[in-house]
Design a protein around this motif. Structure first.
Motif, PDB file in Angstrom:
ATOM      1  N   SER A   1     -72.153 -21.084 -14.119  1.00  5.69           N
ATOM      2  CA  SER A   1     -70.865 -20.782 -13.485  1.00  5.69           C
ATOM      3  C   SER A   1     -70.973 -20.756 -11.972  1.00  5.69           C
ATOM      4  N   ALA A   2     -70.034 -21.445 -11.332  1.00  2.00           N
ATOM      5  CA  ALA A   2     -69.917 -21.359  -9.878  1.00  2.00           C
ATOM      6  C   ALA A   2     -68.998 -20.205  -9.506  1.00  2.00           C
ATOM      7  N   ALA A   3     -68.075 -19.886 -10.427  1.00  2.97           N
ATOM      8  CA  ALA A   3     -67.120 -18.792 -10.210  1.00  2.97           C
ATOM      9  C   ALA A   3     -67.270 -17.783 -11.342  1.00  2.97           C
TER      10      ALA A   3
ATOM     11  N   THR B   1     -61.292 -13.604  -9.405  1.00  2.00           N
ATOM     12  CA  THR B   1     -62.309 -14.647  -9.473  1.00  2.00           C
ATOM     13  C   THR B   1     -63.027 -14.713  -8.139  1.00  2.00           C
ATOM     14  N   VAL B   2     -64.356 -14.631  -8.209  1.00  6.83           N
ATOM     15  CA  VAL B   2     -65.188 -14.713  -7.006  1.00  6.83           C
ATOM     16  C   VAL B   2     -66.276 -15.750  -7.258  1.00  6.83           C
ATOM     17  N   THR B   3     -66.936 -16.165  -6.192  1.00 10.93           N
ATOM     18  CA  THR B   3     -68.056 -17.083  -6.364  1.00 10.93           C
ATOM     19  C   THR B   3     -69.234 -16.309  -6.947  1.00 10.93           C
ATOM     20  N   LYS B   4     -70.160 -17.042  -7.515  1.00 19.05           N
ATOM     21  CA  LYS B   4     -71.342 -16.381  -8.067  1.00 19.05           C
ATOM     22  C   LYS B   4     -72.114 -15.680  -6.945  1.00 19.05           C
ATOM     23  N   ARG B   5     -72.168 -16.285  -5.771  1.00 14.14           N
ATOM     24  CA  ARG B   5     -72.840 -15.665  -4.624  1.00 14.14           C
ATOM     25  C   ARG B   5     -72.204 -14.325  -4.305  1.00 14.14           C
ATOM     26  N   GLN B   6     -70.874 -14.294  -4.256  1.00 14.65           N
ATOM     27  CA  GLN B   6     -70.176 -13.034  -3.975  1.00 14.65           C
ATOM     28  C   GLN B   6     -70.496 -11.991  -5.046  1.00 14.65           C
TER      29      GLN B   6
ATOM     30  N   GLU C   1     -64.787  -9.778  -3.206  1.00 16.43           N
ATOM     31  CA  GLU C   1     -63.764 -10.608  -2.553  1.00 16.43           C
ATOM     32  C   GLU C   1     -63.873 -10.562  -1.032  1.00 16.43           C
TER      33      GLU C   1
END
Length: 120
Positions: free
Chosen positions: A86-88, A42-47, A118
């Motif tokens: 989604s934030a993640a 699981t990563v942030t949407k930005r990542q 990540e």
């Protein structure tokens, strides 16, 4: 049992009861779910967006264009809401897997992308 030539081991095959079969199936399903959970990244949407751009040149507009190509209105709307809201981002989510197929990303690509994401 010990014989003159050594030890003798004997086996008897007996069928499992319905309860034992059900328990084994429950254990198998739990193990499969645990393996999926352990493999999920699981990563942030930005990542996720930075990894897609850095590694594959894929921009957010490309993802939304891919979503708009989904023929079924119900599936298209759910994918759009899932992506935009989604934030993640989870590596094994149905939306990610659907988009990966449309963007010609392999399972190996996803693994590499999420691993890189990540680090961001």
């Amino acid at each position: 049992m010990q014989t003159e030539e050594g030890y003798l081991q004997q086996w008897e095959v007996v069928p499992l009861s319905d309860e034992e079969l059900a328990q084994r199936e429950t254990e198998r399903l739990a193990a499969e779910q645990a393996a999926r959970d352990a493999a999920r990244v699981t990563v942030t949407k930005r990542q996720a967006l930075l990894a897609l751009f850095d590694m594959k040149g894929i921009k957010n507009e490309d993802i939304e264009a891919q979503i708009n190509l989904i023929p079924d209105e119900f599936d298209r709307y759910r994918a759009l809401v899932d992506w935009q809201g989604s934030a993640a981002i989870e590596s094994d989510s149905p939306t990610v897997l659907l988009l990966a197929a449309g963007l010609n990303l392999t399972e190996a690509d996803l693994h590499e992308l999420f691993g890189y994401a990540e680090t961001l």
